[in-house]
Scaffold this motif. Sequence first.
Motif, PDB file in Angstrom:
ATOM      1  N   ALA A  25       0.837  -1.203   0.000  1.00  0.00           N
ATOM      2  CA  ALA A  25       0.000   0.000   0.000  1.00  0.00           C
ATOM      3  C   ALA A  25       0.874   1.255   0.000  1.00  0.00           C
ATOM      4  O   ALA A  25       0.568   2.242  -0.671  1.00  0.00           O
ATOM      5  N   GLN A  26       1.992   1.202   0.714  1.00  0.00           N
ATOM      6  CA  GLN A  26       2.919   2.349   0.737  1.00  0.00           C
ATOM      7  C   GLN A  26       3.522   2.591  -0.635  1.00  0.00           C
ATOM      8  O   GLN A  26       3.674   3.731  -1.054  1.00  0.00           O
ATOM      9  N   VAL A  27       3.888   1.516  -1.314  1.00  0.00           N
ATOM     10  CA  VAL A  27       4.536   1.654  -2.624  1.00  0.00           C
ATOM     11  C   VAL A  27       3.581   2.290  -3.639  1.00  0.00           C
ATOM     12  O   VAL A  27       4.002   3.052  -4.501  1.00  0.00           O
ATOM     13  N   VAL A  28       2.291   1.981  -3.543  1.00  0.00           N
ATOM     14  CA  VAL A  28       1.349   2.502  -4.537  1.00  0.00           C
ATOM     15  C   VAL A  28       0.513   3.678  -4.018  1.00  0.00           C
ATOM     16  O   VAL A  28      -0.329   4.198  -4.747  1.00  0.00           O
ATOM     17  N   ALA A  53       0.174  11.746 -16.094  1.00  0.00           N
ATOM     18  CA  ALA A  53      -0.410  12.395 -14.916  1.00  0.00           C
ATOM     19  C   ALA A  53      -1.704  11.661 -14.575  1.00  0.00           C
ATOM     20  O   ALA A  53      -2.782  11.984 -15.079  1.00  0.00           O
ATOM     21  N   LEU A  54      -1.582  10.657 -13.716  1.00  0.00           N
ATOM     22  CA  LEU A  54      -2.711   9.750 -13.491  1.00  0.00           C
ATOM     23  C   LEU A  54      -3.891  10.441 -12.810  1.00  0.00           C
ATOM     24  O   LEU A  54      -5.048  10.153 -13.125  1.00  0.00           O
ATOM     25  N   GLY A  55      -3.601  11.343 -11.893  1.00  0.00           N
ATOM     26  CA  GLY A  55      -4.690  12.052 -11.214  1.00  0.00           C
ATOM     27  C   GLY A  55      -5.516  12.848 -12.206  1.00  0.00           C
ATOM     28  O   GLY A  55      -6.754  12.879 -12.140  1.00  0.00           O
ATOM     29  N   GLU A  56      -4.819  13.472 -13.143  1.00  0.00           N
ATOM     30  CA  GLU A  56      -5.494  14.276 -14.161  1.00  0.00           C
ATOM     31  C   GLU A  56      -6.341  13.376 -15.073  1.00  0.00           C
ATOM     32  O   GLU A  56      -7.488  13.708 -15.412  1.00  0.00           O
ATOM     33  N   ILE A  57      -5.801  12.225 -15.435  1.00  0.00           N
ATOM     34  CA  ILE A  57      -6.543  11.319 -16.319  1.00  0.00           C
ATOM     35  C   ILE A  57      -7.778  10.754 -15.603  1.00  0.00           C
ATOM     36  O   ILE A  57      -8.857  10.667 -16.189  1.00  0.00           O
ATOM     37  N   LEU A 111       7.916   4.728  -9.960  1.00  0.00           N
ATOM     38  CA  LEU A 111       7.506   6.083  -9.604  1.00  0.00           C
ATOM     39  C   LEU A 111       6.766   6.052  -8.269  1.00  0.00           C
ATOM     40  O   LEU A 111       6.071   5.082  -7.984  1.00  0.00           O
ATOM     41  N   PRO A 112       6.883   7.120  -7.488  1.00  0.00           N
ATOM     42  CA  PRO A 112       5.978   7.223  -6.333  1.00  0.00           C
ATOM     43  C   PRO A 112       4.555   7.351  -6.879  1.00  0.00           C
ATOM     44  O   PRO A 112       4.324   8.107  -7.823  1.00  0.00           O
ATOM     45  N   LEU A 113       3.635   6.610  -6.328  1.00  0.00           N
ATOM     46  CA  LEU A 113       2.256   6.642  -6.815  1.00  0.00           C
ATOM     47  C   LEU A 113       1.343   7.102  -5.689  1.00  0.00           C
ATOM     48  O   LEU A 113       1.689   6.975  -4.505  1.00  0.00           O
ATOM     49  N   SER A 114       0.194   7.638  -6.065  1.00  0.00           N
ATOM     50  CA  SER A 114      -0.776   8.063  -5.047  1.00  0.00           C
ATOM     51  C   SER A 114      -2.163   7.660  -5.527  1.00  0.00           C
ATOM     52  O   SER A 114      -2.997   8.500  -5.846  1.00  0.00           O
ATOM     53  N   LEU A 115      -2.356   6.358  -5.607  1.00  0.00           N
ATOM     54  CA  LEU A 115      -3.588   5.836  -6.194  1.00  0.00           C
ATOM     55  C   LEU A 115      -4.836   6.309  -5.459  1.00  0.00           C
ATOM     56  O   LEU A 115      -5.830   6.649  -6.084  1.00  0.00           O
TER      57      LEU A 115
END
Length: 426
Positions: A89-92, A200-204, A226-230
């Motif tokens: 969970a930390q990694v993603v 830019a996943l948040g934007e998508i 990459l650091p992720l913030s799912l």
Amino acid sequence: MNETLSRSHAAALDATDPLGHLRDAFVFPQHNGADQTYLVGNSLGLQPRQARAMVQEVLDQWGALAVEGHFTGPTQWLTYHQLVRTPLAQVVGALPSEVVAMNTLSVNLHLMMVSFYRPTRERPAILIEAGAFPSDRHAVESQIRFHGFDPANDLIEVEADAADGTISTAAIERAIADHGPRLALVLWPGIQYRTGQAFALGEIARLAHAQGAVAGFDLAHAVGNLPLSLHDDGADFAVWCHYKYLNAGPGAVGGCFVHERHAHNEYPRFAGWWGHEQHSRFQMGPRFVPTPGAEGWQLSNPPILALAPLRASLALFEQAGMPALRRKSEQLTGHLEQLIHTRVPQLLQIVTPAEPERRGCQLSLRVIGGRERGRALFEYLHAAGVLGDWREPDVIRISPVPLYNHFADLHRFVEVVEAWAGTANA
Ligand SMILES: *Cc1c(COP(=O)(O)O)cnc(C)c1O
């Protein structure tokens, strides 16, 4: 020559690198009695030394306890998958309840689409990037057909709009807007495997949701890179594998994210007993009651032997931390980029975007002069113990991994490219 690009400067960077010692936590294939220059962690991560002990522990537990191993001790198999939950969970960038290690990537993608791709006559379409990884394309195409729709109409592929094969955010925005009312699902990669472009996943996710579509991500090349913030980015679901940057071994158990807001959803799902709530699972009743969260999508009791190496790798990620790994990764990849620009610009053209925020560790390098020349260089590198991988028609992917690559590896790569340029084949 620029002093910061000398070999001695690279050696100094390695000597003072706070993560440099982690290289010793991995097993390197050997070439002529020395470590290979392994730059292909995008394909298969190296073996963490502790992986063997983790697997041995399971074998020992099986031998000593047999069936009792399911319920005995801190590494009991009943809850074994939960040993990886928090570090994963930390990694993603997710809550522990939002992630689960299970199955493999393509299987998880199908399971997620069963729940989150709910096409209707008005809204049947899936949007992906053109040139997507074949398995992803096969999966979405077969799901569209499974629901009685036609991929010719309902699989929308966003073409690259830059000469290097990358896709601008504007092009993604336009495609989502153009097809908005017909979109059931936007399935997008965290990093495109061929070009190395990061998105830019948040934007998508925001653009997809604004059109009433579901947002799902394939993080095969992004996880551990990459650091992720799912959670904050708001993806509905995500899938990934653990054998690339997560170093969990060939065919390792994959990963899956389901956003907290779907923890109790009533969507259809393909169910199995391991997704049933844990405390009543062994009452063996006929009615399926899902575990809230991502674990509710599990089908089978997990392959414990295959999960064991993931524990070893995640321990190293916990030790290093994604922010520090990313800092080093930007330095390594930037260093490689500079070496290529200054030493071999007439041989290699970098396809991957130059802005650090638009890439991970991988650089995709087009060999100038075409396929035959590219193959010759690739094979020359391979024979010299420098490992990258090949993507048709003319691209070599090189991925310096901050957990185990050193700056010196990048010099070795460029020196061998230069040596090749001096041979008759070049
Ligand atoms: C590596 C990769 C896969 C592999 O799928 P498996 O089911 O693990 O074999 C799928 N999609 C993408 C984008 C990948 O990079």
